[in-house]
Enzyme design. Structure first.
Site, PDB file in Angstrom:
ATOM      1  N   MET A   1     -17.261 -81.641   0.297  1.00 20.50           N
ATOM      2  CA  MET A   1     -15.953 -82.510   0.851  1.00 20.50           C
ATOM      3  C   MET A   1     -15.265 -83.202  -0.560  1.00 20.50           C
ATOM      4  SD  MET A   1     -15.629 -81.736   3.766  1.00 20.50           S
ATOM      5  CE  MET A   1     -14.274 -82.698   4.271  1.00 20.50           C
ATOM      6  N   ARG A   2     -15.330 -82.408  -1.598  1.00 21.50           N
ATOM      7  CA  ARG A   2     -14.664 -82.951  -2.852  1.00 21.50           C
ATOM      8  C   ARG A   2     -13.667 -81.612  -3.566  1.00 21.50           C
ATOM      9  NH1 ARG A   2     -16.004 -86.825  -5.701  1.00 21.50           N
ATOM     10  NH2 ARG A   2     -15.695 -85.670  -7.588  1.00 21.50           N
ATOM     11  N   LEU A   3     -12.651 -81.924  -3.788  1.00 22.57           N
ATOM     12  CA  LEU A   3     -11.982 -80.822  -4.443  1.00 22.57           C
ATOM     13  C   LEU A   3     -12.407 -80.662  -5.943  1.00 22.57           C
ATOM     14  CD1 LEU A   3      -8.238 -82.460  -3.790  1.00 22.57           C
ATOM     15  CD2 LEU A   3      -9.360 -80.549  -2.599  1.00 22.57           C
TER      16      LEU A   3
ATOM     17  N   ASN B   1     -15.542 -70.320  -0.815  1.00 20.18           N
ATOM     18  CA  ASN B   1     -15.417 -71.473   0.046  1.00 20.18           C
ATOM     19  C   ASN B   1     -14.901 -70.751   1.693  1.00 20.18           C
ATOM     20  OD1 ASN B   1     -14.935 -74.258   1.062  1.00 20.18           O
ATOM     21  ND2 ASN B   1     -12.718 -73.815   0.972  1.00 20.18           N
TER      22      ASN B   1
ATOM     23  N   GLY C   1     -24.491 -78.774   7.380  1.00 22.81           N
ATOM     24  CA  GLY C   1     -25.150 -77.768   6.454  1.00 22.81           C
ATOM     25  C   GLY C   1     -25.526 -76.482   7.376  1.00 22.81           C
ATOM     26  N   SER C   2     -24.506 -76.176   8.518  1.00 24.35           N
ATOM     27  CA  SER C   2     -25.062 -75.285   9.502  1.00 24.35           C
ATOM     28  C   SER C   2     -24.489 -73.785   8.812  1.00 24.35           C
ATOM     29  CB  SER C   2     -24.304 -75.420  10.879  1.00 24.35           C
ATOM     30  OG  SER C   2     -23.012 -75.231  10.584  1.00 24.35           O
ATOM     31  N   ASN C   3     -23.625 -73.731   7.942  1.00 28.47           N
ATOM     32  CA  ASN C   3     -23.132 -72.600   7.183  1.00 28.47           C
ATOM     33  C   ASN C   3     -24.343 -72.372   6.175  1.00 28.47           C
ATOM     34  OD1 ASN C   3     -20.516 -71.290   7.914  1.00 28.47           O
ATOM     35  ND2 ASN C   3     -20.042 -73.662   8.058  1.00 28.47           N
TER      36      ASN C   3
ATOM     37  N   HIS D   1     -12.983 -71.801   5.028  1.00 34.29           N
ATOM     38  CA  HIS D   1     -11.783 -72.836   5.603  1.00 34.29           C
ATOM     39  C   HIS D   1     -11.839 -72.564   7.163  1.00 34.29           C
ATOM     40  CE1 HIS D   1      -8.597 -75.472   5.589  1.00 34.29           C
ATOM     41  NE2 HIS D   1      -7.832 -74.555   6.202  1.00 34.29           N
TER      42      HIS D   1
HETATM   43  C1  GRF Z   1     -17.015 -76.133   8.097  1.00 32.81           C
HETATM   44  O1  GRF Z   1     -15.984 -76.333   9.570  1.00 32.81           O
HETATM   45  C2  GRF Z   1     -16.229 -75.381   7.095  1.00 32.81           C
HETATM   46  O2  GRF Z   1     -14.958 -74.579   7.583  1.00 32.81           O
HETATM   47  C3  GRF Z   1     -15.677 -76.680   6.312  1.00 32.81           C
HETATM   48  O3  GRF Z   1     -16.452 -77.576   6.379  1.00 32.81           O
HETATM   49  C4  GRF Z   1     -17.347 -77.475   7.685  1.00 32.81           C
HETATM   50  C5  GRF Z   1     -18.736 -77.500   7.281  1.00 32.81           C
HETATM   51  O4  GRF Z   1     -19.655 -77.230   8.458  1.00 32.81           O
HETATM   52  N1  GRF Z   1     -15.322 -76.224   5.101  1.00 32.81           N
HETATM   53  P1  GRF Z   1     -21.212 -77.159   8.044  1.00 32.81           P
HETATM   54  O5  GRF Z   1     -21.859 -78.316   7.320  1.00 32.81           O
HETATM   55  O6  GRF Z   1     -21.330 -75.850   7.511  1.00 32.81           O
HETATM   56  O7  GRF Z   1     -21.889 -77.229   9.672  1.00 32.81           O
END
Ligand code: GRF
Length: 206
Positions: free
Chosen positions: A95-97, A112, A16-18, A114
């Site tokens: 991590m799910r479609l 999203n 969850g760093s994003n 990527h």
């Molecule tokens: C990131 O690398 C993002 O591009 C991918 O999943 C990862 C999530 O990282 N979709 P975080 O959990 O936000 O640290």
């Protein structure tokens, strides 16, 4: 400005760093006109849940294991998001479609990130794919989610050079840094009402 803030939901499976970068940007008012109404994780042990707690953001664990198939899970997810009157769904390491049920419920309102420059290196382990391919440049892409995998209209991209001295770890770290900056900017533009989708293209208005 007196407008009602847009309601954001962030979907995660892990670190969850994003999510953290977006929380920080809202708190610092770098993103305005937005509030995170819930964090949803499909994993009970996702570290992102700790992050939400620290910022008193409501979090919900919706474990996919309790559902017979993707369709059933996504129906529950849509219900939850609609209950919270969510305007924008932010996938941040979820991590799910997603099935058409989710996409149709939130047209051009699911984002999203990527970790590659799409359409290059879609799917899993994108950093590794670019590294092993011998690409000179990779990066990250924020896009709206459509029914394909990593195929939706591109909002923003940031380029990260692959250096001769890079290991997969150092490259992944630099891409991650760019992700945080790029995702915050894309969410900021959405919340400012500046993103418009025309076919495959996302127009960013002044
Ligand atoms: C990131 O690398 C993002 O591009 C991918 O999943 C990862 C999530 O990282 N979709 P975080 O959990 O936000 O640290």
């Amino acid at each position: 400005m007196g407008t009602t803030p847009l309601k954001l939901a962030v979907l995660v499976s892990g670190n969850g760093s994003n999510f953290q970068a977006i929380v920080d940007a809202i708190e610092a008012e770098r993103i305005t006109n937005a509030s995170i109404v819930c964090l949803i994780s499909n994993k009970a042990d996702a570290f992102a849940l700790e992050r939400a707690k620290k910022h008193t953001i409501k979090s919900i664990v919706l474990d996919h294991k309790g559902y017979p198939n993707r369709q059933a899970y996504d129906t529950a997810l849509v219900e939850l998001l609609q209950q919270h009157k969510v305007d924008l769904v932010i996938l941040a390491g979820f991590m799910r479609l997603l099935s058409p049920t989710m996409i149709e419920a939130f047209p051009n309102a699911i984002m999203n990130i990527h970790p590659a420059l799409l359409p290059a290196f879609p799917g899993l382990d994108a950093q590794q794919q670019a590294f092993e391919y011998g690409a000179r440049y990779t990066g990250c892409t924020v896009h709206f989610v459509d029914k394909g995998t990593d195929t939706g209209p591109i909002i923003l991209q940031s380029v990260v050079p692959i250096l001769g001295s890079d290991t997969l770890e150092t490259l992944t770290q630099r891409i991650h840094g760019e992700e945080h900056r790029t995702y915050v900017e894309a969410v900021r533009l959405f919340c400012a009402g500046r993103l418009h989708v025309e076919g495959r293209k996302v127009i960013i208005s002044e």
